[in-house]
Design a protein around this motif. Structure first.
Motif, mmCIF file in Angstrom:
data_model
loop_
_atom_site.group_PDB
_atom_site.id
_atom_site.type_symbol
_atom_site.label_atom_id
_atom_site.label_comp_id
_atom_site.label_asym_id
_atom_site.label_seq_id
_atom_site.Cartn_x
_atom_site.Cartn_y
_atom_site.Cartn_z
ATOM 1 N N ALA A 65 -8.322 9.382 2.624
ATOM 2 C CA ALA A 65 -7.728 8.158 2.073
ATOM 3 C C ALA A 65 -6.762 8.447 0.923
ATOM 4 C CB ALA A 65 -8.830 7.212 1.594
ATOM 5 N N ASN A 66 -6.667 9.704 0.516
ATOM 6 C CA ASN A 66 -5.784 10.080 -0.588
ATOM 7 C C ASN A 66 -4.332 9.989 -0.134
ATOM 8 O OD1 ASN A 66 -4.385 11.355 -2.690
ATOM 9 N ND2 ASN A 66 -6.053 12.781 -3.083
ATOM 10 N N ARG A 67 -3.533 9.208 -0.862
ATOM 11 C CA ARG A 67 -2.126 9.018 -0.508
ATOM 12 C C ARG A 67 -1.217 10.102 -1.084
ATOM 13 N NH1 ARG A 67 -0.374 4.425 2.849
ATOM 14 N NH2 ARG A 67 -2.324 3.337 3.276
ATOM 15 N N GLY A 68 -1.809 11.147 -1.653
ATOM 16 C CA GLY A 68 -1.012 12.171 -2.295
ATOM 17 C C GLY A 68 -0.592 13.321 -1.392
ATOM 18 N N LYS A 84 3.511 -5.397 -1.735
ATOM 19 C CA LYS A 84 2.695 -6.584 -1.496
ATOM 20 C C LYS A 84 1.854 -6.982 -2.707
ATOM 21 C CE LYS A 84 2.280 -5.956 3.518
ATOM 22 N NZ LYS A 84 1.332 -5.820 4.665
ATOM 23 N N GLY A 85 1.813 -6.116 -3.707
ATOM 24 C CA GLY A 85 1.022 -6.419 -4.894
ATOM 25 C C GLY A 85 -0.456 -6.485 -4.603
ATOM 26 N N GLU A 86 -0.966 -5.465 -3.874
ATOM 27 C CA GLU A 86 -2.385 -5.470 -3.511
ATOM 28 C C GLU A 86 -2.957 -4.066 -3.539
ATOM 29 O OE1 GLU A 86 -2.290 -7.182 0.396
ATOM 30 O OE2 GLU A 86 -1.850 -5.270 1.388
ATOM 31 N N THR A 87 -4.282 -4.005 -3.728
ATOM 32 C CA THR A 87 -4.978 -2.727 -3.728
ATOM 33 C C THR A 87 -4.979 -2.120 -2.335
ATOM 34 O OG1 THR A 87 -6.404 -3.390 -5.562
ATOM 35 C CG2 THR A 87 -7.212 -1.613 -4.146
ATOM 36 N N VAL A 88 -4.707 -0.819 -2.257
ATOM 37 C CA VAL A 88 -4.754 -0.093 -0.991
ATOM 38 C C VAL A 88 -6.068 0.671 -0.882
ATOM 39 C CG1 VAL A 88 -3.655 1.677 0.439
ATOM 40 C CG2 VAL A 88 -2.246 0.115 -0.929
ATOM 41 N N ASN A 89 -6.417 1.404 -1.923
ATOM 42 C CA ASN A 89 -7.651 2.194 -1.942
ATOM 43 C C ASN A 89 -8.399 1.866 -3.230
ATOM 44 O OD1 ASN A 89 -9.691 4.073 -1.892
ATOM 45 N ND2 ASN A 89 -8.375 5.868 -1.689
ATOM 46 N N SER A 90 -9.523 1.177 -3.111
ATOM 47 C CA SER A 90 -10.273 0.739 -4.288
ATOM 48 C C SER A 90 -11.256 1.798 -4.800
ATOM 49 C CB SER A 90 -11.034 -0.558 -3.985
ATOM 50 O OG SER A 90 -11.968 -0.353 -2.937
ATOM 51 N N ASP A 91 -11.363 2.936 -4.101
ATOM 52 C CA ASP A 91 -12.177 4.022 -4.641
ATOM 53 C C ASP A 91 -11.621 4.440 -5.998
ATOM 54 O OD1 ASP A 91 -13.921 4.067 -2.564
ATOM 55 O OD2 ASP A 91 -13.154 5.900 -1.633
ATOM 56 N N ALA A 92 -12.522 4.794 -6.922
ATOM 57 C CA ALA A 92 -12.107 5.062 -8.300
ATOM 58 C C ALA A 92 -12.664 6.398 -8.780
ATOM 59 C CB ALA A 92 -12.598 3.934 -9.205
ATOM 60 N N PRO A 93 -11.822 7.432 -8.906
ATOM 61 C CA PRO A 93 -12.293 8.728 -9.390
ATOM 62 C C PRO A 93 -12.581 8.684 -10.886
ATOM 63 C CG PRO A 93 -9.920 8.769 -9.052
ATOM 64 C CD PRO A 93 -10.391 7.448 -8.547
ATOM 65 N N TRP A 94 -13.459 9.579 -11.328
ATOM 66 C CA TRP A 94 -13.903 9.600 -12.725
ATOM 67 C C TRP A 94 -12.783 9.901 -13.704
ATOM 68 C CZ3 TRP A 94 -12.937 14.135 -10.492
ATOM 69 C CH2 TRP A 94 -12.563 15.192 -11.307
ATOM 70 N N TRP A 95 -11.851 10.768 -13.308
ATOM 71 C CA TRP A 95 -10.911 11.342 -14.261
ATOM 72 C C TRP A 95 -9.952 10.326 -14.865
ATOM 73 C CZ3 TRP A 95 -5.959 10.496 -12.841
ATOM 74 C CH2 TRP A 95 -5.673 10.376 -11.472
ATOM 75 N N SER A 96 -9.696 9.231 -14.159
ATOM 76 C CA SER A 96 -8.737 8.240 -14.666
ATOM 77 C C SER A 96 -9.178 7.658 -15.996
ATOM 78 C CB SER A 96 -8.571 7.106 -13.649
ATOM 79 O OG SER A 96 -8.185 7.584 -12.393
#
Length: 418
Positions: A183-186, A321-333
């Motif tokens: 799911a990573n868009r990077g 679209k102004g919407e969340t694509v991936n709501s998973d949240a890594p710790w580092w942020s």
């Protein structure tokens, strides 16, 4: 703010104690950074685990981040008057750097994203030009050499980091990351240019005190990735993660234009880290005064779209679209954002109250959601939108060697007496 800083310091001290004890325990037969354990259970990975988790699968990113982490911890504890802990970090730093340098020099002068204990690549060999492993390792080596007072090693590391910088600025730099998270868009693609290498290089300029390059990098990112009207189809002030060769937004295969809020927040923090030092230098003072409010506004805007009600910062957001694509949240942020908020509060007094309010929310969320679901004061790596830990590998399976977490918090702690 006293309680805020006290809790940050407790996280740093307690996690550092566990980290350095692991290094000391294993160093005689395993000279590498060893964070190969399950953060949620505290159990070490062993040969019953998948091959990519085992001790003989060594990640170059972790080694580079780890030596930088040990160097900064040694300096931090020395400054705190804790010579015992400082000396333990410095001793292990010297041991690990020596082993890694032998490994690097016996493998063509570079390390790999994933490698054997002999330094042989596990996934693919490094390409001709620089990649993330080079960037993490050489800036880590600069930090290590400074702490070890090794002028010859610092000169060599700075020269190697300069070559990486040239590749980044000339857009020859490539990603060597193996994507564990689909799911990573990077993911790297031909003609796709992320702001990531420019941003991470800012951590290197802070180590080498290359303020001229720092100003150039901050200007490049804000001029090209921050929408100040040049992308009329997108919201004003938004932050575009990746661009095409013509500097227009990169459009994903599903027609999305991505903002990675965590990366945007990380950028504001690493930029601020440089600016705090640059503001005392005459030729950079005007730039610092001009750009600091821009970064503070960007921080607040990204915080508003990125921080979830019960979890951390979302991984990706669609600007079209102004919407969340991936709501998973890594710790580092979260620790990266804490650093950003505290340092920007020093740079932009008019926004100090608002920035520190957000920093306190981030710190509470980090402790209650991530630290609470980890062990030994290490934060679990990923949570879903409800704040529950999920088995997703953001970058590598090894635990963070306190690079994202403690180095961010140590920078924030430097402001506690100001």
């Amino acid at each position: 703010m006293d309680d805020f800083f006290r809790k940050l310091e407790a996280t740093v001290v307690n996690s550092a104690e566990y980290f350095i004890s692991r290094q000391e325990k294993n160093s005689s037969d395993y000279p590498f950074i060893d964070t190969k354990f399950n953060i949620r259970t505290g159990k070490d990975f062993d040969n019953s685990c998948e091959e990519f988790r085992r001790r003989d699968c060594i990640y170059g990113w972790i080694q580079g981040r780890g030596i930088e982490s040990m160097a900064v911890h040694a300096a931090f504890f020395a400054g705190q008057g804790n010579s015992e802990l400082a000396n333990r970090f410095k001793k292990q730093l010297k041991h690990t750097v020596s082993a890694l340098e032998q490994l690097r020099l016996s493998n063509g002068g570079r390390l790999s994203f994933a490698m054997t204990p002999e330094g042989k690549p596990r996934f693919s060999a490094p390409a001709k030009y620089s990649n993330y492993t080079d960037l993490f390792y050489f800036k880590g080596l600069c930090s290590a050499a400074l702490e070890l007072d090794d002028n010859e090693l610092f000169s060599e590391a700075e020269k190697l980091l300069s070559k990486v910088a040239d590749d980044i600025l000339d857009r020859r730099f490539g990603s060597d990351q193996y994507m564990f998270d689909p799911a990573n868009r990077g993911k790297a693609e031909d003609g796709k240019f992320s702001q990531g290498p420019l941003m991470i290089l800012l951590d290197g300029t802070a180590v080498t005190s290359n303020w001229t390059l720092a100003e150039k990098l901050i200007s490049l990112i804000t001029d090209k990735h921050l929408n100040n009207g040049k992308f009329p189809e997108l919201p004003s002030g938004c932050f575009v993660e990746s661009l095409k060769a013509d500097d227009t937004p990169w459009i994903e295969s599903d027609d999305r234009i991505i903002c990675d809020p965590g990366h945007a927040l990380e950028f504001t923090g690493l930029a601020a880290k440089n600016l705090v030092s640059m503001r005392s230098i005459d030729k950079h003072r005007d730039f610092v005064s001009k750009i600091s409010p821009v970064l503070a506004e960007l921080f607040c805007k990204v915080y508003d779209i990125g921080l979830q009600e019960n979890s951390g910062v979302i991984k990706s957001y669609d600007l079209k679209k102004g919407e969340t694509v991936n709501s998973d949240a890594p710790w580092w942020s979260l620790p990266e954002a804490i650093r950003a908020a505290v340092l920007l509060a020093e740079l932009v007094p008019d926004m100090r109250v608002e920035l520190l309010r957000r920093a306190q929310i981030l710190a509470e969320r980090f402790e209650s959601v991530y630290i609470s679901q980890g062990t030994n004061f290490f934060a679990c790596q990923m949570c879903n939108s409800e704040g529950k830990a999920v088995d997703v590998i953001p970058a590598v399976p090894d635990a963070d060697p306190l690079y994202h977490t403690n180095l961010s918090l140590i920078d924030a702690l430097a402001c506690k007496t100001q």
